[in-house]
Design a protein around this motif. Structure first.
Motif, PDB file in Angstrom:
ATOM      1  N   ILE A   8      -9.096  15.469  29.845  1.00 25.64           N
ATOM      2  CA  ILE A   8      -9.686  14.376  29.287  1.00 25.64           C
ATOM      3  C   ILE A   8      -9.462  14.301  27.870  1.00 25.64           C
ATOM      4  O   ILE A   8      -9.269  15.242  27.359  1.00 25.64           O
ATOM      5  CB  ILE A   8     -11.336  14.773  29.521  1.00 25.64           C
ATOM      6  N   SER A   9      -8.997  13.133  27.443  1.00 23.79           N
ATOM      7  CA  SER A   9      -8.777  13.024  26.130  1.00 23.79           C
ATOM      8  C   SER A   9      -9.909  12.094  25.308  1.00 23.79           C
ATOM      9  O   SER A   9     -10.456  11.209  25.808  1.00 23.79           O
ATOM     10  CB  SER A   9      -7.238  12.018  25.853  1.00 23.79           C
ATOM     11  N   ALA A  68     -14.683   9.330  34.649  1.00 17.26           N
ATOM     12  CA  ALA A  68     -14.351   7.998  34.616  1.00 17.26           C
ATOM     13  C   ALA A  68     -14.429   7.310  33.273  1.00 17.26           C
ATOM     14  O   ALA A  68     -15.641   7.372  32.704  1.00 17.26           O
ATOM     15  CB  ALA A  68     -15.196   7.452  35.450  1.00 17.26           C
ATOM     16  N   GLU A  69     -13.167   6.855  32.607  1.00 14.42           N
ATOM     17  CA  GLU A  69     -13.432   6.438  31.162  1.00 14.42           C
ATOM     18  C   GLU A  69     -13.858   7.634  30.236  1.00 14.42           C
ATOM     19  O   GLU A  69     -13.167   8.650  30.088  1.00 14.42           O
ATOM     20  CB  GLU A  69     -14.077   5.199  30.781  1.00 14.42           C
ATOM     21  N   PHE A 107     -18.895  14.635  25.627  1.00 15.97           N
ATOM     22  CA  PHE A 107     -18.734  13.582  26.496  1.00 15.97           C
ATOM     23  C   PHE A 107     -20.101  13.132  27.143  1.00 15.97           C
ATOM     24  O   PHE A 107     -21.109  13.877  27.259  1.00 15.97           O
ATOM     25  CB  PHE A 107     -17.661  13.946  27.542  1.00 15.97           C
ATOM     26  N   THR A 108     -20.225  11.869  27.446  1.00 14.60           N
ATOM     27  CA  THR A 108     -21.499  11.431  28.202  1.00 14.60           C
ATOM     28  C   THR A 108     -21.411  11.926  29.558  1.00 14.60           C
ATOM     29  O   THR A 108     -20.342  11.843  30.354  1.00 14.60           O
ATOM     30  CB  THR A 108     -21.540   9.693  28.283  1.00 14.60           C
TER      31      THR A 108
END
Length: 130
Positions: A8-9, A68-69, A107-108
C-alpha cells in the motif's frame, strides 16, 4: 519491491511510504489476540494451502487485508473461548483491529469483518487446596 507482495503506497512530501499488506495483517492478528475471550485465530484452509505451497510463514492466519484506494478492509476469523460472550468478543476484536491499523499505518479503515469460526474449550486444572 519484493515480488509477490502487495504494498500500500502513501505519497508523502518527501517521497512515498510503502507498507506491505502482510504488515497490516500481522498488526491485525496481534491486536485481535489481545482481546479477552479470543482463543486463537482460525485458519482459512484455502489460504493456508497456498502459503504452505509458496513456502511462506503463516504469521497472520485467518486474516485477509483488502485495499481500495486509501482505505483498508480487514476480514478476520477467530475462535472464541467457551463461556465468553460472542458478540462482546467480536465487537472487541473490531475495535482493537480498527485502532491498531489506523494507529500503525495512518490509513482509513473502511471495515473490520469478524468471522467467528468456532469455540475453543481450554481446560485449566484446578490447584489442589490443602
Amino acid at each position: 519491491m519484493a515480488e509477490g507482495k502487495e504494498y500500500i503506497s502513501c505519497p508523502d512530501e518527501l517521497g512515498c511510504i510503502h507498507i506491505s499488506e502482510d504488515v497490516l495483517a500481522v498488526t491485525a492478528a496481534a491486536a485481535a489476540l489481545e482481546v479477552e475471550g479470543v482463543g486463537s485465530l482460525a485458519a482459512n484452509l484455502g489460504s493456508d494451502i497456498v502459503e504452505m505451497l509458496a513456502g511462506r510463514k503463516n504469521l497472520s492466519k485467518g486474516v485477509r487485508v483488502t485495499v481500495a484506494e486509501n482505505s483498508v478492509t480487514v476480514d478476520i476469523s477467530i475462535l472464541v473461548k467457551y463461556g465468553s460472550s460472542i458478540q462482546e468478543v467480536a465487537k472487541g476484536v473490531q475495535d482493537a483491529v480498527f485502532n491498531a491499523i489506523e494507529n500503525a499505518s495512518g490509513f482509513t479503515v473502511a471495515g473490520v469483518n469478524v468471522h467467528v469460526a468456532g469455540i475453543t474449550f481450554h481446560h485449566t486444572p484446578k490447584s489442589h487446596q490443602v
